[in-house]
Design an enzyme around this catalytic site. Structure first.
Site, PDB file in Angstrom:
ATOM      1  N   ASN A   9       0.876  -1.168   0.000  1.00 50.99           N
ATOM      2  CA  ASN A   9       0.000   0.000   0.000  1.00 50.99           C
ATOM      3  C   ASN A   9       0.912   1.215   0.000  1.00 50.99           C
ATOM      4  O   ASN A   9       1.513   1.527   1.016  1.00 50.99           O
ATOM      5  CB  ASN A   9      -0.896  -0.025   1.251  1.00 50.99           C
ATOM      6  CG  ASN A   9      -1.685   1.267   1.406  1.00 50.99           C
ATOM      7  OD1 ASN A   9      -1.795   2.056   0.459  1.00 50.99           O
ATOM      8  ND2 ASN A   9      -2.222   1.506   2.601  1.00 50.99           N
ATOM      9  N   LYS A  11       0.230   4.314  -0.203  1.00 55.96           N
ATOM     10  CA  LYS A  11      -0.320   5.534   0.424  1.00 55.96           C
ATOM     11  C   LYS A  11      -0.075   6.713  -0.539  1.00 55.96           C
ATOM     12  O   LYS A  11      -0.152   6.511  -1.732  1.00 55.96           O
ATOM     13  CB  LYS A  11       0.292   5.729   1.813  1.00 55.96           C
ATOM     14  CG  LYS A  11       0.168   4.439   2.650  1.00 55.96           C
ATOM     15  CD  LYS A  11       0.497   4.607   4.091  1.00 55.96           C
ATOM     16  CE  LYS A  11       0.291   3.272   4.807  1.00 55.96           C
ATOM     17  NZ  LYS A  11       0.412   3.362   6.245  1.00 55.96           N
ATOM     18  N   HIS A  95      -9.183   1.851   5.251  1.00 54.04           N
ATOM     19  CA  HIS A  95      -7.879   1.941   5.936  1.00 54.04           C
ATOM     20  C   HIS A  95      -8.021   2.895   7.129  1.00 54.04           C
ATOM     21  O   HIS A  95      -8.790   3.856   7.070  1.00 54.04           O
ATOM     22  CB  HIS A  95      -6.818   2.455   4.945  1.00 54.04           C
ATOM     23  CG  HIS A  95      -5.442   2.315   5.479  1.00 54.04           C
ATOM     24  ND1 HIS A  95      -4.899   3.224   6.362  1.00 54.04           N
ATOM     25  CD2 HIS A  95      -4.501   1.354   5.292  1.00 54.04           C
ATOM     26  CE1 HIS A  95      -3.672   2.823   6.679  1.00 54.04           C
ATOM     27  NE2 HIS A  95      -3.402   1.687   6.049  1.00 54.04           N
ATOM     28  N   GLU A  97      -6.240   5.216   8.068  1.00 58.69           N
ATOM     29  CA  GLU A  97      -5.975   6.626   7.721  1.00 58.69           C
ATOM     30  C   GLU A  97      -7.212   7.259   7.091  1.00 58.69           C
ATOM     31  O   GLU A  97      -7.477   8.453   7.286  1.00 58.69           O
ATOM     32  CB  GLU A  97      -4.754   6.703   6.776  1.00 58.69           C
ATOM     33  CG  GLU A  97      -3.473   6.400   7.545  1.00 58.69           C
ATOM     34  CD  GLU A  97      -2.375   5.722   6.735  1.00 58.69           C
ATOM     35  OE1 GLU A  97      -2.407   5.771   5.493  1.00 58.69           O
ATOM     36  OE2 GLU A  97      -1.474   5.124   7.377  1.00 58.69           O
ATOM     37  N   GLU A 167      -5.062  -4.417  10.809  1.00 54.03           N
ATOM     38  CA  GLU A 167      -3.966  -3.469  10.978  1.00 54.03           C
ATOM     39  C   GLU A 167      -4.126  -2.711  12.293  1.00 54.03           C
ATOM     40  O   GLU A 167      -4.867  -1.723  12.352  1.00 54.03           O
ATOM     41  CB  GLU A 167      -3.963  -2.456   9.824  1.00 54.03           C
ATOM     42  CG  GLU A 167      -3.743  -3.064   8.469  1.00 54.03           C
ATOM     43  CD  GLU A 167      -3.140  -2.057   7.482  1.00 54.03           C
ATOM     44  OE1 GLU A 167      -2.181  -2.424   6.827  1.00 54.03           O
ATOM     45  OE2 GLU A 167      -3.616  -0.912   7.410  1.00 54.03           O
ATOM     46  N   GLY A 173       3.423   2.229  10.641  1.00 53.39           N
ATOM     47  CA  GLY A 173       4.454   3.248  10.417  1.00 53.39           C
ATOM     48  C   GLY A 173       5.243   3.603  11.667  1.00 53.39           C
ATOM     49  O   GLY A 173       5.970   4.595  11.687  1.00 53.39           O
ATOM     50  N   SER A 213       3.981  -2.352  10.050  1.00 52.49           N
ATOM     51  CA  SER A 213       5.440  -2.550  10.141  1.00 52.49           C
ATOM     52  C   SER A 213       5.876  -3.952   9.705  1.00 52.49           C
ATOM     53  O   SER A 213       6.793  -4.523  10.286  1.00 52.49           O
ATOM     54  CB  SER A 213       5.940  -2.208  11.543  1.00 52.49           C
ATOM     55  OG  SER A 213       5.649  -0.859  11.860  1.00 52.49           O
TER      56      SER A 213
END
Ligand SMILES: O=C(CO)COP(=O)(O)O
Length: 251
Positions: A9, A11, A95, A97, A167, A173, A213
């Site tokens: 992904n 992003k 997601h 985010e 996730e 991250g 990660s």
């Protein structure tokens, strides 16, 4: 048998030129799709370059998001119908985010899952808890609720063919991977949730990824767990060498 699926992904990274270079660097070294499915999810503006470069290779393509309507007065949105017409295979939905920065709700995510399936693509539906939720001991309940809401009114056949990505937000991250046992525990909860909502055949077929990660150094350990069928990878999917190590984790 569930085919492992490793998806990068990207992003909001890479332009069309970077995309072409990346695909050309990896496309001849990807595993057979029936051994491990290799996927790149790229920003919408890079998808024509991704599709052109990936043509005829083992690389599968994904959008990072789409809208739940095919057309109309929805300025700035991406049509799932057009993604399908272009030849896109997967769409990442919900997601963290998107949930956090763009205020997507469980209801939006469910509508998007329907729209992606109605347009003959496969959703990769994301779920995962915040650190606060984990520390309160509420991870299971949180993830069960997110999965139940996302799958609302989907048929068993539709669910059997889709992908769910677990996730944990605190591992995205941050360099903090959930241990493979922690990831397995919640991926198992997700499979049990699907079993409770549908049946054993559906839960045996649905593919579940872990994301947060994932790196070449930990992918093998994560993939050795019985309920983990793949990875959804951010940072470590940006370099061709690292992506190749991830998708070729079995070698
Ligand atoms: O959010 C992720 C993939 O969707 C995970 O990102 P990282 O692999 O950079 O932690």
């Amino acid at each position: 048998m569930r085919t492992p699926i490793i998806a990068g992904n990207w992003k909001l990274n890479n332009n069309p030129e970077d995309t072409t270079k990346f695909v050309n660097a990896v496309k001849d070294q990807l595993p057979d799709s029936n051994k491990v499915e290799s996927v790149i999810a790229a920003p919408a503006v890079d998808l024509p370059a991704l599709l052109a470069a990936a043509k005829g290779s083992n690389l599968h393509t994904a959008a990072e998001n789409c809208y739940f309507e095919n057309s109309g007065a929805f300025t700035g949105e991406t049509s799932p119908q057009v993604l399908n017409e272009m030849g896109i295979n997967y769409v990442v939905i919900g997601h963290s985010e998107r949930r956090d920065y763009f205020h997507e709700t469980d209801e939006d995510i469910n509508k998007k899952a329907h729209a992606v399936l109605d347009n003959q693509m496969t959703p990769i539906i994301c779920c995962g808890e915040t650190l606060e939720t984990r520390e309160a001991g509420k991870t299971e309940e949180w993830v069960q609720n997110q999965v139940t809401a996302a799958l609302k009114e989907l048929s068993a056949q539709q669910v059997a063919g889709l992908v769910i990505a677990y996730e944990p937000i605190w591992a995205i991250g941050t360099g903090k991977t959930a241990t493979s046992d922690q990831a397995q525990e919640i991926c198992h909860v997700i499979r049990e949730t699907v079993k409770d909502l549908y049946d054993a055949t559906t839960s045996d077929n649905v593919r579940i990824q872990y994301g947060g990660s994932v790196k070449p150094a930990n992918v093998k350990d994560l993939m050795s767990k019985p309920d983990i069928d793949g990875g959804l990878v951010g940072g470590a999917s940006l370099e061709p060498e690292s992506f190749l190590q991830l998708v070729n984790y079995q070698d």
